[in-house]
Design an enzyme around this catalytic site. Structure first.
Site, PDB file in Angstrom:
ATOM      1  N   GLY A   1       0.833  -1.207   0.000  1.00 46.59           N
ATOM      2  CA  GLY A   1       0.000   0.000   0.000  1.00 46.59           C
ATOM      3  C   GLY A   1       0.867   1.255   0.000  1.00 46.59           C
ATOM      4  N   HIS A   2       1.908   1.259   0.829  1.00 43.28           N
ATOM      5  CA  HIS A   2       2.807   2.427   0.868  1.00 43.28           C
ATOM      6  C   HIS A   2       3.529   2.597  -0.480  1.00 43.28           C
ATOM      7  CE1 HIS A   2       2.811   1.426   5.319  1.00 43.28           C
ATOM      8  NE2 HIS A   2       2.508   2.709   5.342  1.00 43.28           N
TER       9      HIS A   2
ATOM     10  N   GLN B   1       0.277  11.135  17.936  1.00 40.23           N
ATOM     11  CA  GLN B   1      -1.002  10.581  17.457  1.00 40.23           C
ATOM     12  C   GLN B   1      -1.370   9.258  18.132  1.00 40.23           C
ATOM     13  OE1 GLN B   1       0.629  10.338  13.283  1.00 40.23           O
ATOM     14  NE2 GLN B   1      -0.668   8.542  13.147  1.00 40.23           N
TER      15      GLN B   1
ATOM     16  N   LEU C   1      -6.210   5.912   0.973  1.00 39.22           N
ATOM     17  CA  LEU C   1      -7.631   6.078   1.294  1.00 39.22           C
ATOM     18  C   LEU C   1      -8.132   5.106   2.356  1.00 39.22           C
ATOM     19  CD1 LEU C   1      -9.314   6.888  -2.113  1.00 39.22           C
ATOM     20  CD2 LEU C   1      -9.557   8.201   0.001  1.00 39.22           C
TER      21      LEU C   1
ATOM     22  N   ASP D   1      -7.221   5.150   5.276  1.00 39.88           N
ATOM     23  CA  ASP D   1      -7.452   6.080   6.386  1.00 39.88           C
ATOM     24  C   ASP D   1      -8.317   7.233   5.860  1.00 39.88           C
ATOM     25  OD1 ASP D   1      -5.650   4.829   8.442  1.00 39.88           O
ATOM     26  OD2 ASP D   1      -4.238   5.146   6.820  1.00 39.88           O
TER      27      ASP D   1
ATOM     28  N   GLN E   1      -8.676  10.349   7.936  1.00 42.89           N
ATOM     29  CA  GLN E   1      -7.401  11.084   7.947  1.00 42.89           C
ATOM     30  C   GLN E   1      -7.246  11.923   6.682  1.00 42.89           C
ATOM     31  OE1 GLN E   1      -3.462   9.518   9.331  1.00 42.89           O
ATOM     32  NE2 GLN E   1      -3.105   9.101   7.180  1.00 42.89           N
TER      33      GLN E   1
ATOM     34  N   SER F   1      -2.301  -3.055   5.938  1.00 44.45           N
ATOM     35  CA  SER F   1      -2.045  -2.132   7.032  1.00 44.45           C
ATOM     36  C   SER F   1      -0.817  -2.613   7.789  1.00 44.45           C
ATOM     37  CB  SER F   1      -3.255  -2.123   7.978  1.00 44.45           C
ATOM     38  OG  SER F   1      -2.881  -1.591   9.230  1.00 44.45           O
TER      39      SER F   1
ATOM     40  N   ARG G   1      -0.519  -2.615  10.804  1.00 46.79           N
ATOM     41  CA  ARG G   1      -0.993  -3.329  12.000  1.00 46.79           C
ATOM     42  C   ARG G   1      -1.420  -4.773  11.701  1.00 46.79           C
ATOM     43  NH1 ARG G   1      -2.477   2.162  13.572  1.00 46.79           N
ATOM     44  NH2 ARG G   1      -1.458   2.602  15.561  1.00 46.79           N
TER      45      ARG G   1
HETATM   46  O1  PAF Z   1      -1.023   7.346   7.934  1.00 41.62           O
HETATM   47  C1  PAF Z   1       0.033   7.385   8.596  1.00 41.62           C
HETATM   48  O2  PAF Z   1       0.914   6.511   8.490  1.00 41.62           O
HETATM   49  C2  PAF Z   1       0.248   8.520   9.577  1.00 41.62           C
HETATM   50  O3  PAF Z   1      -0.929   8.886  10.207  1.00 41.62           O
HETATM   51  C3  PAF Z   1       0.950   9.742   8.953  1.00 41.62           C
HETATM   52  C4  PAF Z   1       0.106  10.385   7.865  1.00 41.62           C
HETATM   53  C5  PAF Z   1       2.294   9.308   8.374  1.00 41.62           C
HETATM   54  C6  PAF Z   1       1.200  10.797  10.024  1.00 41.62           C
HETATM   55  O4  PAF Z   1       2.005  10.313  11.053  1.00 41.62           O
END
Ligand code: PAF
Length: 281
Positions: free
Chosen positions: A36-37, A61, A150, A152, A155, A187, A189
């Site tokens: 995903g990244h 966060q 997307l 998140d 976010q 994810s 996680r």
């Molecule tokens: O989505 C994330 O991995 C984090 O919330 C981010 C945008 C890098 C901010 O720490």
């Protein structure tokens, strides 16, 4: 790929690229990178000449009882993946570099309303932490565009509003969620899940797809949500929330709304999973 930890070196490189007229794209992450990244980096290449990624597990966060200490740190693997995706620069600051006065004395950015419900309610202060770090990273990297996944969804809305409200000259590019064959959203996680829990976790997206079908002909959104909540619990997870919302405002959807988003979060083993589906009626 150049890796820099300190702000001076980062700024020197950014200034040089700006003088050379390069367009810069930014992909902020917390590491433990998955496909995903990498899809964010691939998308970034379509919009800019130079790609900057960051890896920073942002303490602001995370809540007091959350997983910051256990959050997976896999820097060497992450670097190899970013090199393969042709990333130009990786910024890996320490918490001391980002928050030299500590979190209590740090100026923060808070986007009202859209930060409040759903994940904002389950994780108080989470979106304040996200908007503050993203604002700070934007000021350091000064990108033309920035890519966000997307998965998140809330976010992305928070960041889009922050950029609009604070007149930041940055285009936010939302990127489709990458999924396992089972439908499970990728994810960081997911590494907390056992093989058995991964099979259970796929029921989150499966149930949400059921909701996406139901809303096509059934307008009793409360009833659909309540049933879906039970279906996720019956699959072996603990539903945190499941809501059918207006995709722009994130308010609970009315029967007049045509652009919906189904937002959900559930606990599966040690992982808290989130997912969403957009529905156009
Ligand atoms: O989505 C994330 O991995 C984090 O919330 C981010 C945008 C890098 C901010 O720490």
């Amino acid at each position: 790929m150049q890796t820099v930890e300190n702000i001076q070196e980062l700024r020197a490189q950014i200034t040089q690229w700006r003088q050379q007229g390069f367009k810069i794209a930014f992909v902020p992450t917390m590491g433990n990178l998955h496909d995903g990244h990498i899809s964010l980096v691939d998308e970034a290449h379509k919009h800019a000449d130079k790609i900057v990624a960051s890896i920073f597990v942002n303490p602001m966060q995370f809540g007091a009882n959350e997983d910051i200490d256990k959050y997976p740190r896999t820097l060497e693997d992450d670097k190899a993946r970013l090199v393969q995706a042709n990333t130009d620069l990786l910024f890996t600051p320490t918490p001391e570099i980002i928050y030299p006065k500590g979190l209590d004395k740090q100026t923060f950015v808070e986007v009202p309303d859209v930060s409040d419900g759903y994940c904002g309610e389950s994780r108080p202060g989470h979106f304040r932490g996200v908007s503050t770090i993203v604002c700070k990273l934007f000021n350091l990297v000064q990108p033309d565009v920035a890519c966000f996944g997307l998965k998140d969804y809330q976010q992305v809305q928070v960041i889009q509003l922050m950029v609009e409200d604070l007149s930041m000259p940055i285009e936010i590019i939302p990127v489709e969620t990458k999924r396992e064959a089972s439908g499970l959203a990728m994810s960081s996680r997911n590494t907390y899940l056992t093989a058995e829990e991964k099979i259970i976790a796929a029921h989150l997206n499966k149930t949400m797809r059921w909701v996406a079908e139901q809303v096509q002909f059934n307008k009793d959104y409360n009833d659909i949500s309540a049933k879906a909540y039970e279906m996720i619990n019956n699959a072996g997870m603990k539903t945190d929330y499941l809501h059918i919302c207006n995709s722009k405002t994130l308010n609970p959807a009315t029967t007049e709304d045509k652009q919906l988003v189904i937002l959900a979060a559930a606990h599966c083993g040690k992982a808290r999973l989130i997912d969403n589906i957009l529905v156009n009626l």
